[in-house]
Design an enzyme around this catalytic site. Structure first.
Site, PDB file in Angstrom:
ATOM      1  N   HIS A   6      34.230  55.844  24.783  1.00 16.57           N
ATOM      2  CA  HIS A   6      35.372  56.237  24.426  1.00 16.57           C
ATOM      3  C   HIS A   6      36.210  55.457  23.280  1.00 16.57           C
ATOM      4  O   HIS A   6      35.776  55.074  22.331  1.00 16.57           O
ATOM      5  CB  HIS A   6      36.469  55.506  25.529  1.00 16.57           C
ATOM      6  CG  HIS A   6      37.189  55.151  25.404  1.00 16.57           C
ATOM      7  ND1 HIS A   6      38.269  56.199  25.800  1.00 16.57           N
ATOM      8  CD2 HIS A   6      38.621  54.736  25.745  1.00 16.57           C
ATOM      9  CE1 HIS A   6      39.056  56.449  25.923  1.00 16.57           C
ATOM     10  NE2 HIS A   6      39.562  55.711  25.573  1.00 16.57           N
ATOM     11  N   HIS A  62      39.072  57.569  20.242  1.00 12.13           N
ATOM     12  CA  HIS A  62      40.891  58.152  20.694  1.00 12.13           C
ATOM     13  C   HIS A  62      40.431  58.999  18.675  1.00 12.13           C
ATOM     14  O   HIS A  62      41.460  59.222  18.408  1.00 12.13           O
ATOM     15  CB  HIS A  62      42.003  57.569  20.775  1.00 12.13           C
ATOM     16  CG  HIS A  62      41.803  56.448  21.722  1.00 12.13           C
ATOM     17  ND1 HIS A  62      43.183  55.748  21.726  1.00 12.13           N
ATOM     18  CD2 HIS A  62      41.445  56.571  22.507  1.00 12.13           C
ATOM     19  CE1 HIS A  62      43.134  54.831  22.863  1.00 12.13           C
ATOM     20  NE2 HIS A  62      42.571  55.680  23.660  1.00 12.13           N
ATOM     21  N   ASP A  69      23.708  73.135  20.700  1.00 15.61           N
ATOM     22  CA  ASP A  69      22.964  72.745  20.910  1.00 15.61           C
ATOM     23  C   ASP A  69      23.332  71.341  21.769  1.00 15.61           C
ATOM     24  O   ASP A  69      22.254  70.930  23.048  1.00 15.61           O
ATOM     25  CB  ASP A  69      23.102  71.933  19.239  1.00 15.61           C
ATOM     26  CG  ASP A  69      22.407  73.142  18.887  1.00 15.61           C
ATOM     27  OD1 ASP A  69      21.192  74.080  18.726  1.00 15.61           O
ATOM     28  OD2 ASP A  69      22.204  73.130  17.176  1.00 15.61           O
ATOM     29  N   HIS A 129      44.670  61.725  25.953  1.00 12.28           N
ATOM     30  CA  HIS A 129      44.758  60.659  26.086  1.00 12.28           C
ATOM     31  C   HIS A 129      43.441  60.101  24.521  1.00 12.28           C
ATOM     32  O   HIS A 129      43.622  59.694  23.984  1.00 12.28           O
ATOM     33  CB  HIS A 129      43.933  60.036  27.126  1.00 12.28           C
ATOM     34  CG  HIS A 129      43.612  58.371  27.011  1.00 12.28           C
ATOM     35  ND1 HIS A 129      42.826  57.661  28.762  1.00 12.28           N
ATOM     36  CD2 HIS A 129      42.710  57.681  26.423  1.00 12.28           C
ATOM     37  CE1 HIS A 129      42.491  56.829  27.996  1.00 12.28           C
ATOM     38  NE2 HIS A 129      42.458  56.611  26.865  1.00 12.28           N
ATOM     39  N   TYR A 182      13.525  70.643  20.791  1.00 14.01           N
ATOM     40  CA  TYR A 182      13.400  69.958  18.513  1.00 14.01           C
ATOM     41  C   TYR A 182      13.366  68.625  18.516  1.00 14.01           C
ATOM     42  O   TYR A 182      13.426  68.093  19.712  1.00 14.01           O
ATOM     43  CB  TYR A 182      15.031  70.616  18.802  1.00 14.01           C
ATOM     44  CG  TYR A 182      15.709  69.827  17.152  1.00 14.01           C
ATOM     45  CD1 TYR A 182      15.916  70.821  15.958  1.00 14.01           C
ATOM     46  CD2 TYR A 182      16.779  68.151  17.253  1.00 14.01           C
ATOM     47  CE1 TYR A 182      16.467  70.103  15.488  1.00 14.01           C
ATOM     48  CE2 TYR A 182      17.649  68.198  16.281  1.00 14.01           C
ATOM     49  CZ  TYR A 182      17.252  68.431  15.406  1.00 14.01           C
ATOM     50  OH  TYR A 182      18.054  67.869  13.578  1.00 14.01           O
TER      51      TYR A 182
END
Ligand SMILES: [Zn+2]
Length: 230
Positions: free
Chosen positions: A101, A103, A126, A166, A220
Site C-alpha cells: 500500500h 500514497h 505489459d 486514498h 519476456y
C-alpha cells in the site's frame, strides 16, 4: 512454531524489511505512510510493517507477524494500521502472497479524481493488461478497504487498484511482485498524467493490449525466470 516455519518467518522478516526500502528508493512514500506484507506460505500468517515507525528504523526484528484476522502473533509493536486490509486480501485471494500500500503521488492523484488509468502505453499493457482500475471509497479500520480491493481486483488482470480518495493497493504472488506492481503503477500514472497535459492520449487496440500482455507475462525475460519478478 515448528523450526521450518520459524525459518520461513525469519526469511520473510528480512525480505519484508528490505522491500520497504524499495518504497523509499522509488519515492513512493512520505514519513511513515505505506506498507508491505508477505503471506507466510503454508501457515495462516503474514509478516507486516509495524505502525508509525520511521523507514530508517525498520529492521527484520521489528516486523510484526499476524494471523490472517490481523491479530499479533509475534512482535512488540502494533502492526500497520492497514493490517485489516492486508489480512482480508489474504483470506479472500489464496493466490496472493504479497500486498503493498502506498500514497504515491501520481497514482493517488488519479485516485483523488476517482478515475481509472486508461491503457495508452505498451508498458501498461505489459504489466497491467489494460486499465488500472479505481476502487470504492472506504474508511480505514474494518474490512471495507479489503472488500473494495478484492471486489475490484478479483478476475481483473491489473495487480493494482486505485482506492478512491486514498491511494494504491497492489497484490502479487509474493511481496516482491507486489512492490514491483506499486513501482510500475506510479511510473504509468506519472506518464499518463504527462500525456494528458500534452494533449489527447491515443487509444490502443484491445488485441494489441492482449498480445503485449500475453508476451510479457509468458515469454519476456530470462528462460526459467518469472517475468512478474525479474
Ligand atoms: Zn493509506
Amino acid at each position: 512454531m515448528s523450526p521450518e516455519l520459524g525459518a520461513e518467518v525469519t526469511r520473510l522478516r528480512e525480505q519484508v524489511a528490505t522491500l520497504h526500502s524499495e518504497l523509499v528508493r522509488y519515492g513512493l512514500v512520505a514519513w511513515t505512510a505505506g506498507n508491505v506484507s508477505a503471506r507466510v506460505p503454508g501457515a495462516d500468517l503474514m509478516v507486516i510493517k509495524p505502525s508509525g515507525v520511521s523507514y530508517d528504523d525498520l529492521r527484520p526484528a521489528n516486523m510484526i507477524v499476524c494471523d490472517l484476522d490481523g491479530a499479533v502473533v509475534e512482535g512488540d509493536l502494533s502492526p500497520s494500521s492497514d493490517t485489516a486490509a492486508h489480512a482480508y486480501v489474504y483470506r479472500a485471494m489464496p493466490e496472493v502472497g504479497g500486498v503493498v500500500h502506498t500514497h504515491s503521488s501520481y497514482a493517488t492523484a488519479w485516485a483523488a479524481c476517482g478515475e481509472s488509468i486508461p491503457c495508452h502505453l505498451t508498458a501498461q499493457a505489459d504489466e497491467f493488461g489494460g486499465e488500472i482500475p479505481v476502487g470504492p471509497f472506504a474508511l480505514i479500520g474494518g474490512d471495507d478497504i479489503g472488500k473494495g480491493i478484492v471486489a475490484t481486483l478479483s478476475g481483473h488482470r491489473s495487480p493494482a487498484v486505485l482506492m478512491r480518495n486514498h491511494g494504491v493497493f497492489t497484490i502479487g504472488k509474493d511481496a516482491r511482485a507486489a512492490v514491483k506492481a506499486a513501482v510500475m503503477c506510479e511510473d504509468v500514472a506519472r506518464t499518463a498524467h504527462l500525456a494528458r497535459t500534452l494533449g489527447r492520449p491515443v487509444p490502443m487496440a484491445r488485441e494489441d493490449i492482449d498480445s503485449l500482455y500475453d508476451r510479457y507475462q509468458n515469454v519476456y525475460g530470462q528462460p526459467g525466470a518469472s517475468s512478474a519478478t525479474p
